[in-house]
Design a protein around this motif. Structure first.
Motif, PDB file in Angstrom:
ATOM      1  N   GLU A  25       0.833  -1.213   0.000  1.00 57.91           N
ATOM      2  CA  GLU A  25       0.000   0.000   0.000  1.00 57.91           C
ATOM      3  C   GLU A  25       0.865   1.260   0.000  1.00 57.91           C
ATOM      4  OE1 GLU A  25      -3.950  -1.208   2.477  1.00 57.91           O
ATOM      5  OE2 GLU A  25      -2.021  -1.627   3.416  1.00 57.91           O
ATOM      6  N   GLN A  26       1.986   1.222   0.715  1.00 57.87           N
ATOM      7  CA  GLN A  26       2.903   2.363   0.725  1.00 57.87           C
ATOM      8  C   GLN A  26       3.522   2.563  -0.646  1.00 57.87           C
ATOM      9  OE1 GLN A  26       6.071   2.062   3.603  1.00 57.87           O
ATOM     10  NE2 GLN A  26       6.483   4.260   3.573  1.00 57.87           N
ATOM     11  N   THR A  27       3.834   1.472  -1.313  1.00 60.51           N
ATOM     12  CA  THR A  27       4.385   1.565  -2.672  1.00 60.51           C
ATOM     13  C   THR A  27       3.364   2.172  -3.628  1.00 60.51           C
ATOM     14  OG1 THR A  27       5.850  -0.334  -2.324  1.00 60.51           O
ATOM     15  CG2 THR A  27       5.306   0.225  -4.601  1.00 60.51           C
ATOM     16  N   LEU A  28       2.121   1.682  -3.572  1.00 61.85           N
ATOM     17  CA  LEU A  28       1.080   2.221  -4.447  1.00 61.85           C
ATOM     18  C   LEU A  28       0.795   3.688  -4.133  1.00 61.85           C
ATOM     19  CD1 LEU A  28      -1.373  -0.829  -4.553  1.00 61.85           C
ATOM     20  CD2 LEU A  28       0.364  -0.186  -6.231  1.00 61.85           C
ATOM     21  N   SER A  29       0.845   4.047  -2.869  1.00 61.87           N
ATOM     22  CA  SER A  29       0.661   5.458  -2.488  1.00 61.87           C
ATOM     23  C   SER A  29       1.753   6.328  -3.090  1.00 61.87           C
ATOM     24  CB  SER A  29       0.656   5.603  -0.968  1.00 61.87           C
ATOM     25  OG  SER A  29      -0.486   5.010  -0.399  1.00 61.87           O
ATOM     26  N   SER A  30       2.972   5.797  -3.133  1.00 62.64           N
ATOM     27  CA  SER A  30       4.074   6.585  -3.691  1.00 62.64           C
ATOM     28  C   SER A  30       3.892   6.798  -5.198  1.00 62.64           C
ATOM     29  CB  SER A  30       5.416   5.898  -3.406  1.00 62.64           C
ATOM     30  OG  SER A  30       5.670   4.805  -4.269  1.00 62.64           O
ATOM     31  N   ILE A  31       3.241   5.857  -5.873  1.00 63.90           N
ATOM     32  CA  ILE A  31       2.909   6.052  -7.295  1.00 63.90           C
ATOM     33  C   ILE A  31       1.863   7.159  -7.422  1.00 63.90           C
ATOM     34  CG2 ILE A  31       1.923   4.982  -9.359  1.00 63.90           C
ATOM     35  CD1 ILE A  31       3.026   2.294  -8.340  1.00 63.90           C
ATOM     36  N   MET A  32       0.873   7.116  -6.543  1.00 61.51           N
ATOM     37  CA  MET A  32      -0.179   8.137  -6.559  1.00 61.51           C
ATOM     38  C   MET A  32       0.371   9.540  -6.318  1.00 61.51           C
ATOM     39  SD  MET A  32      -3.413   6.953  -6.886  1.00 61.51           S
ATOM     40  CE  MET A  32      -4.409   8.060  -5.887  1.00 61.51           C
ATOM     41  N   SER A  33       1.466   9.625  -5.567  1.00 58.87           N
ATOM     42  CA  SER A  33       2.006  10.929  -5.177  1.00 58.87           C
ATOM     43  C   SER A  33       2.872  11.565  -6.256  1.00 58.87           C
ATOM     44  CB  SER A  33       2.834  10.790  -3.893  1.00 58.87           C
ATOM     45  OG  SER A  33       4.085  10.137  -4.157  1.00 58.87           O
ATOM     46  N   GLN A  34       3.090  10.881  -7.376  1.00 59.35           N
ATOM     47  CA  GLN A  34       3.972  11.423  -8.414  1.00 59.35           C
ATOM     48  C   GLN A  34       3.405  12.716  -9.009  1.00 59.35           C
ATOM     49  OE1 GLN A  34       7.181  10.124  -9.189  1.00 59.35           O
ATOM     50  NE2 GLN A  34       6.510   9.234  -7.238  1.00 59.35           N
ATOM     51  N   ASP A  35       4.305  13.666  -9.255  1.00 54.76           N
ATOM     52  CA  ASP A  35       3.873  14.921  -9.869  1.00 54.76           C
ATOM     53  C   ASP A  35       3.944  14.859 -11.395  1.00 54.76           C
ATOM     54  OD1 ASP A  35       6.593  15.013 -10.315  1.00 54.76           O
ATOM     55  OD2 ASP A  35       6.953  16.841  -9.163  1.00 54.76           O
ATOM     56  N   TYR A  36       4.239  13.678 -11.930  1.00 52.55           N
ATOM     57  CA  TYR A  36       4.259  13.501 -13.379  1.00 52.55           C
ATOM     58  C   TYR A  36       2.862  13.083 -13.841  1.00 52.55           C
ATOM     59  CZ  TYR A  36       5.963  12.249 -18.025  1.00 52.55           C
ATOM     60  OH  TYR A  36       6.186  12.195 -19.382  1.00 52.55           O
ATOM     61  N   PRO A  37       2.277  13.775 -14.810  1.00 52.60           N
ATOM     62  CA  PRO A  37       0.858  13.571 -15.110  1.00 52.60           C
ATOM     63  C   PRO A  37       0.516  12.479 -16.115  1.00 52.60           C
ATOM     64  CG  PRO A  37       1.675  15.418 -16.379  1.00 52.60           C
ATOM     65  CD  PRO A  37       2.837  14.928 -15.553  1.00 52.60           C
ATOM     66  N   TYR A  38       1.523  11.867 -16.727  1.00 59.03           N
ATOM     67  CA  TYR A  38       1.220  10.978 -17.857  1.00 59.03           C
ATOM     68  C   TYR A  38       1.762   9.585 -17.560  1.00 59.03           C
ATOM     69  CZ  TYR A  38       0.331   9.939 -22.838  1.00 59.03           C
ATOM     70  OH  TYR A  38      -0.124   9.418 -24.029  1.00 59.03           O
ATOM     71  N   LEU A  39       0.997   8.843 -16.769  1.00 58.18           N
ATOM     72  CA  LEU A  39       1.411   7.512 -16.320  1.00 58.18           C
ATOM     73  C   LEU A  39       0.351   6.473 -16.650  1.00 58.18           C
ATOM     74  CD1 LEU A  39       2.616   8.277 -12.661  1.00 58.18           C
ATOM     75  CD2 LEU A  39       4.081   7.899 -14.653  1.00 58.18           C
ATOM     76  N   GLU A  40       0.797   5.250 -16.888  1.00 56.79           N
ATOM     77  CA  GLU A  40      -0.080   4.089 -16.823  1.00 56.79           C
ATOM     78  C   GLU A  40       0.591   3.102 -15.867  1.00 56.79           C
ATOM     79  OE1 GLU A  40      -0.517   2.247 -20.645  1.00 56.79           O
ATOM     80  OE2 GLU A  40       1.580   1.579 -20.748  1.00 56.79           O
ATOM     81  N   VAL A  41      -0.229   2.459 -15.047  1.00 58.76           N
ATOM     82  CA  VAL A  41       0.313   1.637 -13.965  1.00 58.76           C
ATOM     83  C   VAL A  41      -0.271   0.228 -14.038  1.00 58.76           C
ATOM     84  CG1 VAL A  41       0.666   1.421 -11.486  1.00 58.76           C
ATOM     85  CG2 VAL A  41       0.481   3.697 -12.528  1.00 58.76           C
ATOM     86  N   PHE A  42       0.615  -0.754 -14.068  1.00 63.10           N
ATOM     87  CA  PHE A  42       0.223  -2.162 -14.059  1.00 63.10           C
ATOM     88  C   PHE A  42       0.668  -2.761 -12.732  1.00 63.10           C
ATOM     89  CE2 PHE A  42       0.940  -0.843 -18.395  1.00 63.10           C
ATOM     90  CZ  PHE A  42      -0.152  -1.354 -19.080  1.00 63.10           C
ATOM     91  N   VAL A  43      -0.286  -3.327 -12.003  1.00 62.85           N
ATOM     92  CA  VAL A  43       0.012  -3.967 -10.726  1.00 62.85           C
ATOM     93  C   VAL A  43      -0.269  -5.453 -10.872  1.00 62.85           C
ATOM     94  CG1 VAL A  43      -0.437  -4.020  -8.247  1.00 62.85           C
ATOM     95  CG2 VAL A  43      -0.657  -1.862  -9.514  1.00 62.85           C
TER      96      VAL A  43
END
Length: 311
Positions: A25-43
């Motif tokens: 959950e901490q790892t996923l939160s750190s992805i959410m906190s990114q200031d870069y706006p153009y991401l796709e995330v595969f978990v």
């Protein structure tokens, strides 16, 4: 994060989890906190036997960011699990993230800014990192004031692993050229480094952009256990790499790595594996002496002294 600026490259983050319920959950939160706006995330939950899958599901349902989640009923191995996600990825750049590491808020944006300034021959960038323990306490940085190698780092990588793998950002085109990770191996780092560094350059970004956890469950701890197959994979990579070498400098560099694995196998009482590494050494005399000492289980310090003598 839903806005898609036309002038920014898409970045694909592939996060693979196996029994990391305490950290995911901490790892996923750190992805959410990114200031870069153009991401796709595969978990990808890789057949976890703990509470990881439920924690991933709860987190992704309770957050608006778009995560593409896959739950594998059994552990496919990290290479195959990554490749399945990578096959769906469209990003210009790829981040391979473990589910116990933490991206600092400016990580992706600074990596992209740095990568976009590089020439096309640079296929991988990597940054400084902060090591942390299970409790999140700092254990120091990977690199001090002396920067690690950049550019053509094939020879340095032959002799020693020095890149914090989670800190890498990789061109998708490079991974496609390589056919992704080798699914016959138990882990991806070594094979990727040695294959990619023959065909592209690396660039080092000195900023600390992420926290990487060192814990008993970390992948590197598995080298001491034969059933995890890490040393067997290292042997196969060293063997295939040796067949591609062409000059004495390369052989001597790979010998340093081979001897390191030989000593690690010896100290973890994987004696047959230690013998196989000894047979890979380019110096027949050194190989025969080390083989003799391994068979008689002569002390580790003697093996190290012998290595320094022949080095």
């Amino acid at each position: 994060m839903n806005t898609i600026p036309n002038n920014l490259p898409l970045v694909s983050i592939i996060c693979t989890c196996y029994n990391q319920a305490a950290f995911v959950e901490q790892t996923l939160s750190s992805i959410m906190s990114q200031d870069y706006p153009y991401l796709e995330v595969f978990v990808s939950d890789n057949g976890s036997s703990d509470d990881s899958a439920r924690r991933i599901q709860d987190f992704c349902q309770n957050n608006t960011h778009h995560f593409q989640v896959t739950y594998h009923p059994e552990n496919l191995g990290i290479c195959k699990a990554f490749n399945r996600a990578f096959a769906q990825a469209a990003g210009k750049y790829i981040i391979d993230l473990s589910a116990d590491d933490i991206l600092l808020p400016h990580c992706v944006s600074q990596q992209v800014q740095f990568f976009e300034k590089q020439t096309e021959e640079v296929g991988v960038i990597y940054s400084n990192i902060e090591w942390i323990n299970e409790q999140g306490k700092s254990k120091g940085k990977a690199f001090g004031n002396l920067p690690p190698p950049s550019g053509n780092i094939w020879l340095p990588l032959l002799s020693k692993s020095f890149i914090p793998a989670p800190s890498m950002m990789i061109r998708r085109s490079l991974l496609l050229q390589m056919g992704g990770y080798n699914e016959q191996l138990a882990y991806e780092d070594l094979d990727f480094w040695l294959r990619s560094s023959r065909i592209c350059h690396y660039a080092y970004l000195p900023q600390v952009l992420m926290q990487v956890r060192r814990a008993p469950t970390s992948a590197t701890s598995g080298f001491d256990y034969a059933e995890k197959g890490l040393l067997e994979s290292a042997y196969r990579v060293c063997l295939s790499t040796k067949l591609q070498l062409s000059d004495r400098k390369e052989y001597k560099a790979l010998d340093k790595r081979i001897l390191n694995y030989c000593l690690r196998a010896f100290t973890s009482q994987q004696f047959e594996t230690a013998l196989r590494f000894a047979h890979l050494l380019s110096s027949p005399i050194l190989g025969k002496i080390i083989t003799y000492w391994i068979k008689r289980k002569i002390g580790l310090r003697s093996l190290i002294r012998l290595y320094r003598l022949f080095k």
